[in-house]
Design a protein around this motif. Structure first.
Motif, mmCIF file in Angstrom:
data_model
loop_
_atom_site.group_PDB
_atom_site.id
_atom_site.type_symbol
_atom_site.label_atom_id
_atom_site.label_comp_id
_atom_site.label_asym_id
_atom_site.label_seq_id
_atom_site.Cartn_x
_atom_site.Cartn_y
_atom_site.Cartn_z
ATOM 1 N N THR A 10 -27.890 41.398 41.222
ATOM 2 C CA THR A 10 -27.479 42.572 41.101
ATOM 3 C C THR A 10 -26.503 43.267 41.909
ATOM 4 O O THR A 10 -25.629 43.906 41.719
ATOM 5 C CB THR A 10 -28.954 43.607 41.127
ATOM 6 N N SER A 20 -22.427 44.503 33.764
ATOM 7 C CA SER A 20 -22.901 43.519 32.618
ATOM 8 C C SER A 20 -24.343 44.081 32.212
ATOM 9 O O SER A 20 -24.682 43.496 30.961
ATOM 10 C CB SER A 20 -23.022 41.966 32.952
ATOM 11 N N ASP A 21 -24.901 45.050 32.643
ATOM 12 C CA ASP A 21 -26.421 45.302 32.305
ATOM 13 C C ASP A 21 -26.358 46.772 32.498
ATOM 14 O O ASP A 21 -25.520 47.451 33.325
ATOM 15 C CB ASP A 21 -27.433 44.279 32.746
#
Length: 110
Positions: A10, A20-21
């Protein structure tokens, strides 16, 4: 925004603006809007790649806030240590709280 715990994956996504998230996208938006982002990086030991990612995250506006307990308040329980860390993080982003003892001008009751 507080990312706790923050894995190296992260951290890498946030430091490199790779949204991406949901967590890395939310951090990207927070930084874009000039809001605080605290990263409680949990991994140890660290190698140079991890340290460089933390430096890059700091350069784009993140605060690196590892879960290092503060002992100046003389915690008596594990809960005191956890509350102290959480309280310091909340205070850092602007939320007044009574979860920790400020070391200047405050005394812990016996």
């Amino acid at each position: 925004m507080i990312v706790a715990p923050c894995s190296i994956k992260t951290l890498s996504a946030i430091a490199n603006s790779f949204a991406s998230d949901l967590i890395s996208r939310a951090a990207d938006v927070q930084l874009k809007e000039g809001r605080p982002v605290l990263l409680m990086v949990r991994e140890t030991p660290l190698h140079l790649g991890h340290i460089e990612l933390m430096a890059q995250a700091a350069r784009i506006g993140c605060v690196i806030f590892p879960p290092a307990p503060a002992f100046y308040s003389r915690p008596k329980t594990l809960d005191d240590i956890v509350n102290g860390t959480v309280g310091r993080m909340l205070a850092r982003i602007g939320f007044d709280n009574e979860l920790y003892y400020r070391w200047l001008g405050m005394k812990r009751e016996a």
